[in-house]
Design an enzyme around this catalytic site. Structure first.
Site, mmCIF file in Angstrom:
data_model
loop_
_atom_site.group_PDB
_atom_site.id
_atom_site.type_symbol
_atom_site.label_atom_id
_atom_site.label_comp_id
_atom_site.label_asym_id
_atom_site.label_seq_id
_atom_site.Cartn_x
_atom_site.Cartn_y
_atom_site.Cartn_z
ATOM 1 N N ASP A 154 0.828 -1.226 0.000
ATOM 2 C CA ASP A 154 0.000 0.000 0.000
ATOM 3 C C ASP A 154 0.854 1.264 0.000
ATOM 4 O O ASP A 154 0.374 2.340 -0.335
ATOM 5 C CB ASP A 154 -0.973 -0.012 1.187
ATOM 6 C CG ASP A 154 -0.273 -0.216 2.515
ATOM 7 O OD1 ASP A 154 0.487 0.667 2.944
ATOM 8 O OD2 ASP A 154 -0.481 -1.279 3.150
ATOM 9 N N GLY B 279 9.193 -12.020 -1.359
ATOM 10 C CA GLY B 279 10.109 -11.334 -0.444
ATOM 11 C C GLY B 279 11.244 -12.217 0.039
ATOM 12 O O GLY B 279 12.374 -11.753 0.227
ATOM 13 N N ASP C 236 5.973 -5.898 6.677
ATOM 14 C CA ASP C 236 4.577 -5.481 6.820
ATOM 15 C C ASP C 236 3.703 -6.557 6.210
ATOM 16 O O ASP C 236 3.279 -6.469 5.060
ATOM 17 C CB ASP C 236 4.382 -4.135 6.095
ATOM 18 C CG ASP C 236 2.929 -3.699 6.106
ATOM 19 O OD1 ASP C 236 2.121 -4.324 6.810
ATOM 20 O OD2 ASP C 236 2.602 -2.738 5.383
ATOM 21 N N SER D 284 0.426 -9.497 6.270
ATOM 22 C CA SER D 284 -0.901 -9.750 6.824
ATOM 23 C C SER D 284 -0.796 -10.987 7.718
ATOM 24 O O SER D 284 0.295 -11.363 8.136
ATOM 25 C CB SER D 284 -1.929 -9.871 5.700
ATOM 26 O OG SER D 284 -1.442 -10.725 4.708
ATOM 27 N N ASP D 285 -1.916 -11.618 8.001
ATOM 28 C CA ASP D 285 -1.904 -12.715 8.973
ATOM 29 C C ASP D 285 -1.262 -13.983 8.388
ATOM 30 O O ASP D 285 -1.205 -14.143 7.176
ATOM 31 C CB ASP D 285 -3.348 -13.014 9.405
ATOM 32 C CG ASP D 285 -3.968 -11.815 10.089
ATOM 33 O OD1 ASP D 285 -3.406 -11.363 11.097
ATOM 34 O OD2 ASP D 285 -4.997 -11.322 9.595
#
Ligand code: 4ZY
Length: 325
Positions: free
Chosen positions: A122, A174, A192, A194-195
């Protein structure tokens, strides 16, 4: 403005089911509204509870190679980005997460120069890294280009991070990216994610942290999204145990409030590699609130040196588990 791919479905204004509920069918998990006209965040990651936001209008629905992507206008938190049914950010409270995951590590080391962001498509973490004037190179590796494109289209105040000339965007995995860089490349790595279900699962596992440690210079720092003390102590316990084995500098857990994240809080693992010692609890490289903003990113909204130190104070139940690892 980025062109969003052809696999994108653009619903008409407020496309809703006949009963008034807003619903998106997802393969990996279900996004369904239990209250008509509201988005409810239902996931096996937080069984038995579901935070809800009132939906004014669905702005975007798409399916990337990795996940379902949705943006809606909420009535009280501005626009909301949802991936596979899980809220990633809202315009109103994104500052708390982006500022804390970034400034906790970068204010803890002198003169960070090379920074890597894993995930963070984002652009919000980039926006925060760019406030640090010592930083010369900001690499970001995000797996899902649709997240970048959607953010640029719907969240310009967040995606502004991509406009900094120090930023180089890599679309890809990544872990593979970090394995390919020479050992000791980065002063700081910010994860960064997410779950730990779906595309981010590996980012919580031991081999990933070993790869991070190799990519950092001696005394380099990592900050990773590390879930909620109210919901995920079992996950946190495992992450802390792994990090204590891998990071021979310091290993700490910090947390902050983000009202639209499950349970309203989110934590971070902050670790350093062997080398010059890092005292995360006392920011040695404080960010100057007056100097470190541009017209485009605006002033800091959440982070300050007091909240930095306070973020490491843990409730007794969490302290017991974390200190015993
Ligand atoms: N990328 C941050 C994030 C963390 C936790 C959850 C969603 C987004 N649930």
């Amino acid at each position: 403005m980025a062109e969003i791919g052809s696999d994108v479905k653009r619903p008409r204004d407020g496309e809703q089911k006949s009963n008034g509920s807003v619903s998106v069918e997802a393969e990996s998990n279900s996004i369904s509204s239990i209250i008509p006209g509201w988005f409810s965040e239902i996931s096996p990651m937080w069984p038995g509870e579901a935070h809800s936001l009132k939906v004014e209008r669905i702005l975007f629905q798409g399916k990337s190679d990795f996940q379902n992507v949705m943006v809606f206008q909420s009535s009280t938190y501005g626009k909301v980005l949802v991936l596979d049914g899980v809220i990633q950010l809202t315009e109103r409270d994104e500052c708390a997460y982006q500022e804390m995951i970034t400034h906790l590590p970068l204010c803890s080391i002198p003169n960070p120069k090379k920074v890597l962001v894993i995930g963070g498509g984002d652009g919000g973490v980039l926006r925060e890294v760019a406030r640090h004037l010592s930083v010369e190179q900001i690499d970001i590796c995000e797996i899902d280009k649709m997240v970048v494109d959607v953010s640029k289209q719907f969240f310009p105040d967040v995606a502004v991070g991509f406009e900094d000339p120090r930023v180089k965007l890599h679309i890809g995995d990544g872990i593979a990216f970090m394995k390919a860089v020479p050992a000791g490349t980065y002063d700081a790595i910010i994860v960064d994610s997410s779950d730990p279900i779906g595309p981010a699962q590996e980012l919580f596992e031991k081999p990933f942290f070993e790869t991070v440690a190799k990519a950092l210079r001696p005394g380099g720092v990592v900050s990773t999204q590390a879930e909620s003390i109210w919901l995920h102590m079992h996950i946190i316990e495992g992450i802390v145990a792994n990090c204590r084995q891998i990071f021979k500098g310091s290993v700490n857990y910090a947390w902050t409030t983000v009202p639209t994240y499950p349970s309203g809080v989110i934590g971070f693992m902050l670790c350093s590699t062997e080398g010059p010692s890092v005292d995360f609890k006392h920011p040695s490289n404080p960010i100057d609130a007056d100097k470190n903003h541009s017209k485009s990113s605006g002033p800091l909204k959440f982070y300050n040196s007091e909240i930095h130190t306070a973020a490491f104070c843990l409730p007794t139940f969490a302290k017991k588990v974390i200190d015993n690892q």
